[in-house]
Design a protein around this motif. Structure first.
Motif, mmCIF file in Angstrom:
data_model
loop_
_atom_site.group_PDB
_atom_site.id
_atom_site.type_symbol
_atom_site.label_atom_id
_atom_site.label_comp_id
_atom_site.label_asym_id
_atom_site.label_seq_id
_atom_site.Cartn_x
_atom_site.Cartn_y
_atom_site.Cartn_z
ATOM 1 N N ASP A 31 0.842 -1.198 0.000
ATOM 2 C CA ASP A 31 0.000 0.000 0.000
ATOM 3 C C ASP A 31 0.876 1.246 0.000
ATOM 4 O OD1 ASP A 31 -1.956 1.869 0.191
ATOM 5 O OD2 ASP A 31 -2.773 1.172 2.087
ATOM 6 N N ALA A 82 1.606 4.595 -7.722
ATOM 7 C CA ALA A 82 0.801 3.426 -7.344
ATOM 8 C C ALA A 82 -0.036 2.933 -8.523
ATOM 9 C CB ALA A 82 -0.092 3.752 -6.153
ATOM 10 N N ASP A 106 -4.114 -4.378 -3.128
ATOM 11 C CA ASP A 106 -3.043 -3.657 -2.440
ATOM 12 C C ASP A 106 -3.265 -3.716 -0.942
ATOM 13 O OD1 ASP A 106 -5.170 -1.940 -2.213
ATOM 14 O OD2 ASP A 106 -4.265 -0.314 -3.332
ATOM 15 N N GLY A 107 -2.201 -3.431 -0.227
ATOM 16 C CA GLY A 107 -2.241 -3.484 1.231
ATOM 17 C C GLY A 107 -1.309 -4.567 1.749
#
Length: 142
Positions: free
Chosen positions: A43, A58, A89-90
């Motif tokens: 992220d 991103a 994501d993350g």
């Protein structure tokens, strides 16, 4: 028995899919299940990390990894298998659990690798957390 199978992979680490992919494909072919392949980007939106990257980074990274995942599927997954590509994501384990719940998968098939810390000796940290927190069946492939 299984209708939807989730396979988390890291395209940069062959050991994340080398043995897990054939296992997942075997289940897909045996049960006529669909395969959902997920790869997770870190992220970049976190305040601590995000400040070091341009705003559009991103999105560019997500497009690039999406293209790489498409090529991976074309090369590694036989034509008769129903497959969905997912870029999330993350934190890896959180994204895996979130997608598993959203898709209502029956089984998560993932690889494990040894780490240096004692509690991670049997499972990698992401696999360990998925096993501990998942409400779905999880198969760890070594």
């Amino acid at each position: 028995m299984y209708n939807k199978i989730l396979l988390p992979i890291d395209l940069n680490h062959k050991q994340s899919w080398d043995k897990a992919l054939p296992t997942a494909l075997n289940f897909c072919q045996t049960y006529n299940a669909s395969l959902h392949i997920i790869t997770v980007l870190p992220d970049f939106g976190l305040p601590l990390v995000g400040g070091f990257f341009p705003r559009e980074y991103a999105e560019k990274a997500k497009k690039a990894i999406s293209g790489d995942l498409k090529a991976f599927v074309a090369e590694q997954v036989p034509k008769g298998v129903k497959v969905q590509r997912i870029v999330a994501d993350g934190k890896a384990y959180e994204a895996i659990l979130r997608v598993a719940k959203k898709l209502d998968v029956d089984l998560i098939v993932m690889a494990s690798h040894k780490r240096k810390r004692l509690e991670d000796y049997l499972l990698g940290t992401n696999a360990l957390r998925v096993v501990q927190q998942s409400r779905r069946s999880v198969m760890i492939v070594r």
